[in-house]
Design a protein around this motif. Structure first.
Motif, PDB file in Angstrom:
ATOM      1  N   ASN A 114       0.832  -1.206   0.000  1.00 27.25           N
ATOM      2  CA  ASN A 114       0.000   0.000   0.000  1.00 27.25           C
ATOM      3  C   ASN A 114       0.866   1.254   0.000  1.00 27.25           C
ATOM      4  O   ASN A 114       2.004   1.252   0.475  1.00 27.25           O
ATOM      5  CB  ASN A 114      -0.908   0.001   1.232  1.00 27.25           C
ATOM      6  CG  ASN A 114      -2.355   0.174   0.855  1.00 27.25           C
ATOM      7  OD1 ASN A 114      -2.787  -0.255  -0.200  1.00 27.25           O
ATOM      8  ND2 ASN A 114      -3.120   0.809   1.719  1.00 27.25           N
ATOM      9  N   ARG A 115       0.297   2.328  -0.516  1.00 29.55           N
ATOM     10  CA  ARG A 115       0.934   3.643  -0.539  1.00 29.55           C
ATOM     11  C   ARG A 115       2.283   3.630  -1.263  1.00 29.55           C
ATOM     12  O   ARG A 115       3.217   4.305  -0.858  1.00 29.55           O
ATOM     13  CB  ARG A 115       1.102   4.187   0.880  1.00 29.55           C
ATOM     14  CG  ARG A 115      -0.220   4.437   1.596  1.00 29.55           C
ATOM     15  CD  ARG A 115      -0.013   5.098   2.925  1.00 29.55           C
ATOM     16  NE  ARG A 115       0.637   4.210   3.872  1.00 29.55           N
ATOM     17  CZ  ARG A 115       0.004   3.340   4.631  1.00 29.55           C
ATOM     18  NH1 ARG A 115      -1.303   3.231   4.544  1.00 29.55           N
ATOM     19  NH2 ARG A 115       0.659   2.571   5.480  1.00 29.55           N
ATOM     20  N   THR A 160      -2.677   4.805  -4.247  1.00 27.34           N
ATOM     21  CA  THR A 160      -2.225   4.440  -2.906  1.00 27.34           C
ATOM     22  C   THR A 160      -2.854   3.139  -2.409  1.00 27.34           C
ATOM     23  O   THR A 160      -2.542   2.705  -1.302  1.00 27.34           O
ATOM     24  CB  THR A 160      -2.566   5.568  -1.916  1.00 27.34           C
ATOM     25  OG1 THR A 160      -3.975   5.798  -1.935  1.00 27.34           O
ATOM     26  CG2 THR A 160      -1.856   6.856  -2.294  1.00 27.34           C
ATOM     27  N   ASP A 161      -3.722   2.528  -3.195  1.00 25.93           N
ATOM     28  CA  ASP A 161      -4.451   1.339  -2.749  1.00 25.93           C
ATOM     29  C   ASP A 161      -3.980   0.099  -3.496  1.00 25.93           C
ATOM     30  O   ASP A 161      -3.834   0.114  -4.715  1.00 25.93           O
ATOM     31  CB  ASP A 161      -5.956   1.517  -2.957  1.00 25.93           C
ATOM     32  CG  ASP A 161      -6.516   2.684  -2.168  1.00 25.93           C
ATOM     33  OD1 ASP A 161      -6.013   2.909  -1.055  1.00 25.93           O
ATOM     34  OD2 ASP A 161      -7.426   3.363  -2.661  1.00 25.93           O
ATOM     35  N   THR A 212      -1.372   9.153  -6.116  1.00 22.63           N
ATOM     36  CA  THR A 212      -2.764   9.107  -6.558  1.00 22.63           C
ATOM     37  C   THR A 212      -2.846   9.431  -8.042  1.00 22.63           C
ATOM     38  O   THR A 212      -2.222  10.370  -8.516  1.00 22.63           O
ATOM     39  CB  THR A 212      -3.600  10.119  -5.756  1.00 22.63           C
ATOM     40  OG1 THR A 212      -3.488   9.817  -4.369  1.00 22.63           O
ATOM     41  CG2 THR A 212      -5.064  10.052  -6.167  1.00 22.63           C
TER      42      THR A 212
END
Length: 736
Positions: A331-332, A360-361, A336
């Motif tokens: 993650n991250r 970020t996902d 974005t």
């Protein structure tokens, strides 16, 4: 018999002087030859045109394809270069994230090493942290490492088994202490709610209910775990679990971390049989309470860390077991808006997992490798392993990237340790961010340009050819007439005169073409003018046809007044009539003329809309409510022709703007003038026409202005009082 033979026959059979003229026959033969030559030239020209069009088509097609592929290749190169740079950073970041979590957990293990060296009680395995201290330290480490749970297992030998039972019975109180700290309740309440940790060591290699061990040691026994749970997982010997046994022996032998094969609870039947499920469910509640990523039953990678007896790290006396939540690790990683990156996580245990990262996902896609093989050439690879390379550069340089990218080693115990490989690929979604319509746009644009230019060329060619045909037909007719009407000498003279005229016309064209066109000065300054604005101020008919009839009648009357007063009409804009005096010829009494014109227009408007008039009868009684509002200002004006599709004469300058302000700030049936216009009227001896406005107006860009009302009178008699009813605050019928 051909035509030529017939002519020869007739010439031979006729008497001298009666046959065809010899020169005429020659001319006819010459005409036939010229027509044949013209026909051949026409065929040659058409053939050349076809070749030229085909050549242009090939060139245009080649250029369109070249531009299309150049732009596409440029986009592909940009996409591949950006992905390679980004993928290298991703695999490096994944390794750093993993090593960071290992470091946090190793720091926590040092708390046990420190506790074992400082406590009075005999040393290992009889070492544990107080309940509250354990909870606070473990909670901090779990939050920093973003892990769900962590447990400490003590290495207990066969000789220490009985003493260990006594030690557990004496120190069971750590659990209610930790639960009291975790849940914010009193210790007594926690004691009432907590269960007693069994003193017996329990094996995990049987199906529930698990059996108390009767085997010889050593044992790796769970004693303390985070979060503090009532699930009966304490006192379990994890050395008896086949999933952990060999890896624990590896950690004890080599004193280094070990990675295990991942597990998940996506299969409900398998999850129900897994003893880790209860602890996991309890841990998940605490994990999500601290803002952890929502769990989706996706894989978790358990890791083993050694706990050493002293800080020299020579003897392993305990183990920490914690889970690496792989989705959290991924993650991250991207900013974005950067979507569609595929990560394949695989290990030496034969497990493969696919994740998709959108910004970020990270999203778990499932078990197996689901990346698009179209992008195999862009693969970026990194490794997660518990051992550094054989040179030991990791330990000396301290770089996470070196440890992460080290190649898997061939060693005697490599089959026991699970090493992970990370592969990163783009997807079509990621590539689509680099694909634009520019290639198609440029290619189609070029094709359209070719079609347009070719169409223009063909149209021009058609027009030229048609003109030539008309000229040729006309010349043929003229030539036929000349041939039939005039003798040869006159005909030749006509041809010579025609040639001379053509030369003169051609020369004239050449002169005109060579002479540069210098536009005349288009704008002129008129220093003294009066500008008139008139607008319908009271009512305007809602029906469009009625409004048009009204304006038509009104403007016709205004135009008649303008012609009579020699006022120059500029334009009409909707229901606004604009005129000026002082141009295009100077008029010394421009203000006086305009004042009389304004008075005439008001009278005309009132006469047109009189309730007994014809126009009011046609358009309705509400037409009688119409009133006009007039504004005037005097000053310099710039005027000229605006060139374009619809050329027109226009006026510009501050005088125009001020006249508009006079109109907009006036009142119905009132002539509102500025100080400048008033001065011109005073100079003309018409001061008695002026009445100062009681309140100063505030005009945009002008500030406060003193303005005047104008009432035009002749020979001491004023205009009709009804014309100015309510203009200056006077009542109807009052004298000015």
């Amino acid at each position: 018999m051909t035509k030529l033979n017939l002519e020869e026959f007739e010439d031979d059979s006729m008497a001298p002087g009666e046959g065809l003229d010899e020169s005429s026959a020659v001319n006819r033969n010459s005409d036939v030859a010229m027509r044949d030559l013209a026909h051949k030239e026409e065929i040659a020209v058409w053939r050349l045109k076809k070749i030229l069009v085909a050549l242009l088509l090939c060139v245009a097609l080649a250029i369109c394809l070249l531009v299309f592929f150049l732009i596409q290749n440029n986009e592909t190169a940009s996409f591949e270069q950006d992905f390679e740079v980004m993928a290298d950073k991703m695999v490096d970041r994944i390794g750093r994230n993993f090593l960071q979590r290992i470091g946090i957990m190793e720091d926590f293990c040092l708390q046990y090493t420190h506790q074992g060296q400082t406590q009075v009680y005999p040393s290992w395995p009889f070492v544990m942290l107080p309940g509250r201290s354990f909870h606070y330290l473990a909670e901090k480490a779990a939050v920093l490492a973003d892990t769900m749970s962590m447990s400490i297992a003590h290495i207990v030998t066969t000789d220490q088994k009985e003493e260990w039972k006594m030690y557990v019975e004496e120190n069971r109180d750590w659990l209610p202490e930790a639960q009291a700290a975790m849940n914010g309740i009193s210790l007594e309440q926690a004691r009432n709610e907590s269960f007693n940790i069994p003193a017996e060591i329990i094996n995990m290699d049987k199906k529930p209910p698990y059996m108390v061990t009767n085997e010889t040691g050593p044992y790796a026994v769970f004693l303390q775990g985070y979060p503090a749970s009532n699930q009966k997982l304490y006192s379990y010997n994890i050395l008896s679990h086949p999933h952990y046994r060999d890896n624990i022996k590896l950690v004890m032998a080599e004193g280094r971390p070990a990675l295990l094969g991942s597990y998940d609870f996506m299969d409900p039947e398998a999850a129900a049989k897994d003893p880790r499920k209860k602890m996991h469910d309890a841990s998940l509640k605490v994990y999500e309470k601290h803002g952890g990523l929502p769990y989706q039953n996706d894989p978790i990678g358990p890791s083993l860390l050694p706990v050493f007896k002293d800080f020299d790290k020579k003897e392993v006396v305990g183990l920490m077991v914690f889970g690496v939540y792989w989705r959290v690790l991924l993650n991250r990683l991207l900013p974005t808006g950067t979507d569609g990156v595929v990560v394949i996580l695989e290990n030496t245990a034969g497990q493969q997992y696919t994740y998709r990262i959108d910004g970020t996902d990270a999203t778990f896609e499932g078990h197996g490798d689901f990346h698009d093989t179209l992008y195999d050439h862009l693969e970026a690879v990194g490794y997660i392993m518990s051992k550094s390379d054989s040179s030991g550069d990791n330990n000396t340089t301290g770089t996470a990237a070196a440890a992460f990218r080290a190649r898997m080693e061939d060693s005697d115990n490599s089959h026991l340790d699970t090493n992970y490989r990370v592969r990163v690929y783009p997807s079509q979604l990621f590539e689509s961010a680099y694909r634009t319509d520019r290639a198609w746009l440029f290619a189609v644009s070029l094709a359209m340009v070719f079609v347009f230019t070719s169409s223009v060329f063909l149209l021009y060619d058609y027009c030229v050819e048609r003109r030539q045909k008309i000229v040729v037909q006309s010349a043929e007719k003229s030539g036929a007439i000349v041939h039939s009407l005039f003798p040869e000498q006159v005909r030749d003279r006509l041809y010579e005169d025609n040639k001379a005229k053509k030369k003169q016309i051609g020369g004239g064209f050449e002169v005109i073409a060579s002479d540069p066109v210098t536009p005349a000065a288009n704008a002129h300054l008129y220093p003294e003018c009066t500008v008139f604005f008139c607008d319908i101020a009271v009512v305007f008919l809602p029906n469009s046809s009625r409004s048009l009839l009204l304006l038509e009648a009104l403007y016709a009357a205004f135009d008649a007044n303008a012609k009579r007063r020699k006022v120059f009409k500029i334009e009409t804009i909707g229901d606004c009539y604009v005129a000026t005096t002082g141009l295009p010829k100077a008029q010394p009494g421009h203000a006086l003329i305009m004042a009389r014109f304004a008075n005439d227009c008001m009278k005309s408007a009132l006469e047109l809309v009189h309730e007994d008039g014809e126009l009011c009868q046609k358009l309705g009684k509400d037409t009688s409510e119409l009133a006009v509002r007039v504004g005037m200002h005097s000053g310099p004006v710039t005027a000229g022709v605006l060139r374009g599709d619809k050329q027109r004469f226009q006026i510009f300058g501050d005088t125009v703007n001020t006249a508009s302000r006079m109109e907009s700030s006036g009142v119905p049936n009132g002539i509102h003038v500025s100080e400048s216009t008033a001065q011109f009227l005073k100079q003309a001896g018409k001061e008695h026409w002026l009445t100062p406005r009681e309140d100063k107006i505030t005009a945009k860009g002008k500030g406060e202005m003193q303005t005047y009302w104008v009432v035009v009178s002749s020979g001491g008699s004023t205009a009709p009082a009804s014309l100015y009813c309510g203009v200056h605050g006077h009542e109807c019928g009052s004298e000015y």
